[in-house]
Every structure is written in C-alpha cells, then in structure tokens.
Design an enzyme around this catalytic site. Sequence first.
Site, PDB file in Angstrom:
ATOM      1  N   SER A 176     -62.863 -80.631  58.611  1.00 48.38           N
ATOM      2  CA  SER A 176     -62.550 -79.422  59.375  1.00 48.38           C
ATOM      3  C   SER A 176     -61.150 -78.874  59.070  1.00 48.38           C
ATOM      4  O   SER A 176     -60.899 -77.688  59.270  1.00 48.38           O
ATOM      5  CB  SER A 176     -62.665 -79.708  60.874  1.00 48.38           C
ATOM      6  N   GLY A 230     -66.350 -82.391  60.686  1.00 51.06           N
ATOM      7  CA  GLY A 230     -66.946 -83.668  61.048  1.00 51.06           C
ATOM      8  C   GLY A 230     -67.172 -84.617  59.884  1.00 51.06           C
ATOM      9  O   GLY A 230     -67.631 -85.743  60.081  1.00 51.06           O
ATOM     10  N   ASN A 269     -61.238 -88.191  59.895  1.00 59.32           N
ATOM     11  CA  ASN A 269     -62.295 -88.518  60.860  1.00 59.32           C
ATOM     12  C   ASN A 269     -62.610 -90.009  60.868  1.00 59.32           C
ATOM     13  O   ASN A 269     -63.005 -90.550  61.907  1.00 59.32           O
ATOM     14  CB  ASN A 269     -63.558 -87.701  60.554  1.00 59.32           C
ATOM     15  N   ASP A 306     -56.858 -78.100  70.980  1.00 62.79           N
ATOM     16  CA  ASP A 306     -57.276 -79.500  70.907  1.00 62.79           C
ATOM     17  C   ASP A 306     -56.167 -80.416  70.407  1.00 62.79           C
ATOM     18  O   ASP A 306     -56.296 -81.643  70.432  1.00 62.79           O
ATOM     19  CB  ASP A 306     -58.518 -79.647  70.022  1.00 62.79           C
ATOM     20  N   HIS A 360     -56.363 -79.435  65.330  1.00 63.39           N
ATOM     21  CA  HIS A 360     -56.608 -78.462  64.268  1.00 63.39           C
ATOM     22  C   HIS A 360     -55.518 -77.394  64.233  1.00 63.39           C
ATOM     23  O   HIS A 360     -55.222 -76.768  65.262  1.00 63.39           O
ATOM     24  CB  HIS A 360     -57.980 -77.817  64.459  1.00 63.39           C
TER      25      HIS A 360
END
Length: 228
Positions: A56, A93, A121, A204, A207
């Site tokens: 991402s 993801g 991730n 969040d 990002h």
Amino acid sequence: MRILLMFCYILLLITSTSCRETSDKKTSTSIEDIEAEDNMQATTSKDKVILFFGNSLTAGMGLDVEEAFPAVIEQKLDSLGLSYKVINAGLSGETTASGKNRVEWILNQKVAVFVLELGANDGLRGIPPSETKSNLQAIIDVVREKNPETEIILAGMQMPPNLGEDYTTEFKNIFPELAEKNNIELIPFLLENVAGIPELNQGDGIHPTVEGQKIMAENVWVVLKDIL
C-alpha cells in the site's frame, strides 16, 4: 505545321514538369513517412520500464495514484527528459509471501529497473524475519532469472519499537544483508523523515500523506538517479 510543333513542344514541357513535380512529391512524402516511422521506433526503443513492486505504500493507499511516490518519480523523469515508463505495481495488503506468488506474471515485459518494496506487512503481522528474508530472496531470484540485466533496488523498512528490540533489529537487518548478498542497490529506509511524523501521515498513522509521498520519492531518487 510550325504552330503544331510549338504546341507539341509546350505540351511535352508541361507533361514533363508535371511528372517531375509528382515524382518530387512522392519522394518527399516517402522521406517524411520514413522519418516519422524512425521517430516512432526511436521513441518506442528508448522507453525503458521502471517497475515499482510493493504494497500500500507504493500503491498510495488513501490517495490518488497520481499522488503516490512512483508517480512523483515519473514526473521528475519527464521534467529531466528521461524516457522511462513508470509502472506502479503496488498492491495494498501485500506480504512478501503473496508478492512471491505474484511476481512471475507481473514480469511479462522487459524491465530496466525493479524497485522491490515489500516487508512492512510482514513485520506488522509478526511474521518471522527469516521467512520475510527468504521470500524477498525468492523474488530477487525470479527477477534475475527473467532478465539478468534488470537493475534491482531494495527498499529498506523498519518496525516500531513496540514489537521488541530483538525483532526490530533482526527485521531491520534483512534489507542491508540481502542488498550485500545480491549486489543490489539499497534504499536504507523508505520512510525516512516520514515515519512517526503525524502531519506527514494520514489518520491511521501508517500511510503517508501527499507531502509524505513526496519525501519518499526523494528517498528513492537518491538511489535511483545514479542507476539512470
């Protein structure tokens, strides 16, 4: 008779001139066509591909794709007159395991530079660093097998300290160790000057914002420019 001969001479002169002009036009058109075709072939042949393969962070989650750092890199390349086509193959993801499964079919075209940005991730999910390292090595092997001439850049990643010192240290060391082993270029930390800075990250906290993506692009450019 004299008038007739003069008329024939004039007619012959007109016909000859007309044919020559027609011939000249055909020659001119032919040259233009050839030049246009040559220019088209030249443009096609000099368009090399830079492929950003990641998660991402590469995809620019939460932003327009034009705001993600690969697009910022492409804008810089265009401004410098460098004919490189940038492909954003980021997938939100994505882990190193899923990336290993996806890389085969993403390399259906010849790639000049392959920027590998995976691992974040894995770390956030607590996957053993040894497994992450093995998957990244497998991806590098596939790229090399597909095209030995491809330049590979590995984007380094780090984990927050709350995961424990042993884990974060082992994870951080994955990237320089792989870069040295495979003799590839390394971006020490893709999120340098971005991670942990609230105003450069979205809600969040993970990002990057548009400004954060621009800083990431600069982190990439420091390494990429020397290859190009």
